[in-house]
Design an enzyme around this catalytic site. Sequence first.
Site, mmCIF file in Angstrom:
data_model
loop_
_atom_site.group_PDB
_atom_site.id
_atom_site.type_symbol
_atom_site.label_atom_id
_atom_site.label_comp_id
_atom_site.label_asym_id
_atom_site.label_seq_id
_atom_site.Cartn_x
_atom_site.Cartn_y
_atom_site.Cartn_z
ATOM 1 N N PRO A 6 10.256 -36.380 -7.720
ATOM 2 C CA PRO A 6 10.678 -35.442 -6.675
ATOM 3 C C PRO A 6 10.328 -35.862 -5.251
ATOM 4 O O PRO A 6 9.266 -36.432 -5.007
ATOM 5 C CB PRO A 6 9.927 -34.153 -7.040
ATOM 6 C CG PRO A 6 8.824 -34.569 -7.939
ATOM 7 C CD PRO A 6 9.313 -35.781 -8.670
ATOM 8 N N ASN A 7 11.260 -35.576 -4.378
ATOM 9 C CA ASN A 7 11.147 -35.783 -2.927
ATOM 10 C C ASN A 7 11.237 -37.243 -2.490
ATOM 11 O O ASN A 7 11.214 -37.535 -1.301
ATOM 12 C CB ASN A 7 9.861 -35.145 -2.362
ATOM 13 C CG ASN A 7 9.843 -33.649 -2.581
ATOM 14 O OD1 ASN A 7 10.818 -32.975 -2.247
ATOM 15 N ND2 ASN A 7 8.788 -33.124 -3.174
ATOM 16 N N ARG A 14 10.369 -38.715 5.422
ATOM 17 C CA ARG A 14 9.295 -37.863 4.894
ATOM 18 C C ARG A 14 7.916 -38.472 5.205
ATOM 19 O O ARG A 14 7.655 -39.620 4.829
ATOM 20 C CB ARG A 14 9.485 -37.796 3.380
ATOM 21 C CG ARG A 14 8.373 -37.182 2.623
ATOM 22 C CD ARG A 14 8.498 -37.447 1.131
ATOM 23 N NE ARG A 14 7.435 -36.743 0.464
ATOM 24 C CZ ARG A 14 6.960 -37.044 -0.730
ATOM 25 N NH1 ARG A 14 7.478 -38.050 -1.401
ATOM 26 N NH2 ARG A 14 5.985 -36.365 -1.248
ATOM 27 N N TYR A 19 4.092 -42.677 3.997
ATOM 28 C CA TYR A 19 4.993 -43.442 3.134
ATOM 29 C C TYR A 19 5.763 -44.546 3.868
ATOM 30 O O TYR A 19 6.452 -45.331 3.220
ATOM 31 C CB TYR A 19 5.973 -42.488 2.437
ATOM 32 C CG TYR A 19 5.259 -41.462 1.584
ATOM 33 C CD1 TYR A 19 4.497 -41.853 0.497
ATOM 34 C CD2 TYR A 19 5.308 -40.104 1.888
ATOM 35 C CE1 TYR A 19 3.814 -40.923 -0.272
ATOM 36 C CE2 TYR A 19 4.639 -39.170 1.120
ATOM 37 C CZ TYR A 19 3.882 -39.584 0.045
ATOM 38 O OH TYR A 19 3.194 -38.671 -0.714
ATOM 39 N N ASN A 70 7.830 -43.684 -10.748
ATOM 40 C CA ASN A 70 6.997 -43.029 -9.741
ATOM 41 C C ASN A 70 7.189 -41.525 -9.975
ATOM 42 O O ASN A 70 8.170 -40.938 -9.512
ATOM 43 C CB ASN A 70 7.421 -43.399 -8.320
ATOM 44 C CG ASN A 70 6.488 -42.772 -7.280
ATOM 45 O OD1 ASN A 70 5.703 -41.880 -7.608
ATOM 46 N ND2 ASN A 70 6.597 -43.211 -6.033
ATOM 47 N N ALA A 73 4.991 -36.045 -7.190
ATOM 48 C CA ALA A 73 4.067 -34.912 -7.333
ATOM 49 C C ALA A 73 3.799 -34.558 -8.799
ATOM 50 O O ALA A 73 2.721 -34.050 -9.136
ATOM 51 C CB ALA A 73 4.616 -33.702 -6.594
ATOM 52 N N GLU A 94 3.424 -47.112 -14.129
ATOM 53 C CA GLU A 94 3.460 -46.076 -13.076
ATOM 54 C C GLU A 94 3.211 -46.720 -11.721
ATOM 55 O O GLU A 94 2.316 -47.557 -11.592
ATOM 56 C CB GLU A 94 2.377 -45.032 -13.366
ATOM 57 C CG GLU A 94 2.251 -43.971 -12.279
ATOM 58 C CD GLU A 94 1.351 -42.816 -12.706
ATOM 59 O OE1 GLU A 94 1.508 -42.306 -13.835
ATOM 60 O OE2 GLU A 94 0.484 -42.432 -11.909
ATOM 61 N N HIS A 96 2.972 -46.002 -7.285
ATOM 62 C CA HIS A 96 2.904 -45.097 -6.138
ATOM 63 C C HIS A 96 2.928 -45.912 -4.857
ATOM 64 O O HIS A 96 2.257 -46.952 -4.772
ATOM 65 C CB HIS A 96 1.618 -44.254 -6.166
ATOM 66 C CG HIS A 96 1.540 -43.384 -7.365
ATOM 67 N ND1 HIS A 96 2.258 -42.215 -7.459
ATOM 68 C CD2 HIS A 96 0.886 -43.534 -8.536
ATOM 69 C CE1 HIS A 96 2.019 -41.670 -8.647
ATOM 70 N NE2 HIS A 96 1.203 -42.456 -9.313
ATOM 71 N N LEU A 97 3.655 -45.412 -3.884
ATOM 72 C CA LEU A 97 3.680 -46.065 -2.571
ATOM 73 C C LEU A 97 2.307 -45.986 -1.911
ATOM 74 O O LEU A 97 1.781 -46.972 -1.401
ATOM 75 C CB LEU A 97 4.719 -45.368 -1.676
ATOM 76 C CG LEU A 97 6.167 -45.497 -2.147
ATOM 77 C CD1 LEU A 97 6.940 -44.250 -1.799
ATOM 78 C CD2 LEU A 97 6.815 -46.722 -1.559
ATOM 79 N N SER A 98 1.733 -44.790 -1.909
ATOM 80 C CA SER A 98 0.428 -44.583 -1.273
ATOM 81 C C SER A 98 -0.680 -44.799 -2.299
ATOM 82 O O SER A 98 -0.431 -44.777 -3.505
ATOM 83 C CB SER A 98 0.346 -43.166 -0.708
ATOM 84 O OG SER A 98 0.441 -42.200 -1.757
ATOM 85 N N ARG A 103 -6.520 -40.215 -1.072
ATOM 86 C CA ARG A 103 -5.907 -39.035 -0.466
ATOM 87 C C ARG A 103 -6.611 -37.748 -0.924
ATOM 88 O O ARG A 103 -7.782 -37.783 -1.275
ATOM 89 C CB ARG A 103 -4.398 -39.050 -0.774
ATOM 90 C CG ARG A 103 -3.712 -40.307 -0.205
ATOM 91 C CD ARG A 103 -2.226 -40.297 -0.417
ATOM 92 N NE ARG A 103 -1.596 -39.154 0.221
ATOM 93 C CZ ARG A 103 -0.344 -38.766 -0.008
ATOM 94 N NH1 ARG A 103 0.405 -39.455 -0.852
ATOM 95 N NH2 ARG A 103 0.154 -37.711 0.602
HETATM 96 C C1 DQA Z 1 3.514 -40.576 -4.452
HETATM 97 C C2 DQA Z 1 2.141 -39.912 -4.357
HETATM 98 C C3 DQA Z 1 2.203 -38.467 -4.816
HETATM 99 O O1 DQA Z 1 0.931 -37.855 -4.702
HETATM 100 C C4 DQA Z 1 3.190 -37.673 -3.985
HETATM 101 O O2 DQA Z 1 3.324 -36.360 -4.485
HETATM 102 C C5 DQA Z 1 4.513 -38.340 -3.864
HETATM 103 C C6 DQA Z 1 4.570 -39.791 -3.701
HETATM 104 C C7 DQA Z 1 3.503 -42.016 -3.881
HETATM 105 O O3 DQA Z 1 4.420 -42.760 -4.215
HETATM 106 O O4 DQA Z 1 2.613 -42.365 -3.110
HETATM 107 O O5 DQA Z 1 5.542 -37.672 -3.801
HETATM 108 O O6 DQA Z 1 3.875 -40.664 -5.807
#
Ligand code: DQA
Length: 142
Positions: A6-7, A14, A19, A70, A73, A94, A96-98, A103
């Site tokens: 999502p997102n 965003r 990101y 990825n 959330a 899995e 993640h960008l961040s 965090r």
């Molecule tokens: C994310 C990290 C998640 O905590 C966040 O909800 C995202 C992006 C990342 O790629 O860093 O939507 O998955």
Amino acid sequence: MVIHGPNLQLLGSRERHIYGDVTIKVINRELQTAARVCGIGLKIVQSNHEGKIVDLIGAASSSFQGILINPAAYTHTSVAIRDALAACTIPAVEVHLSNIYKREDFRKVSLTAPACVGQISGFGMESYLLGLRALVKLMSGN
Ligand code: DQA
């Protein structure tokens, strides 16, 4: 199969301080280029819906050899996606960008990572490319 949660369709606009500027279109283009170099095909899907992601993972093993995901959330909330990954007979990585461990506390727990072979977090778009590379190695049995 690549699954963006999502997102992630909003990447590029965003929370750019977290990101960066990269868009999902650019990530997908780079993934497709890397896949071509490795001689594999990629199907890439983005969904904001937990059930859709569960369905995709549940059906993946009949058509694909691995999953790069990825969960965004849902990483931190979804027992359903974790269970789908645990039930899946093909390897999942899995990404993640961040760096989720740098965090907020609620992001420091991944429910989904224990159902994956491994996790790559914190390298921006490179996390996806490193994850793809790891997945290709796994798929080829190395
Ligand atoms: C994310 C990290 C998640 O905590 C966040 O909800 C995202 C992006 C990342 O790629 O860093 O939507 O998955």
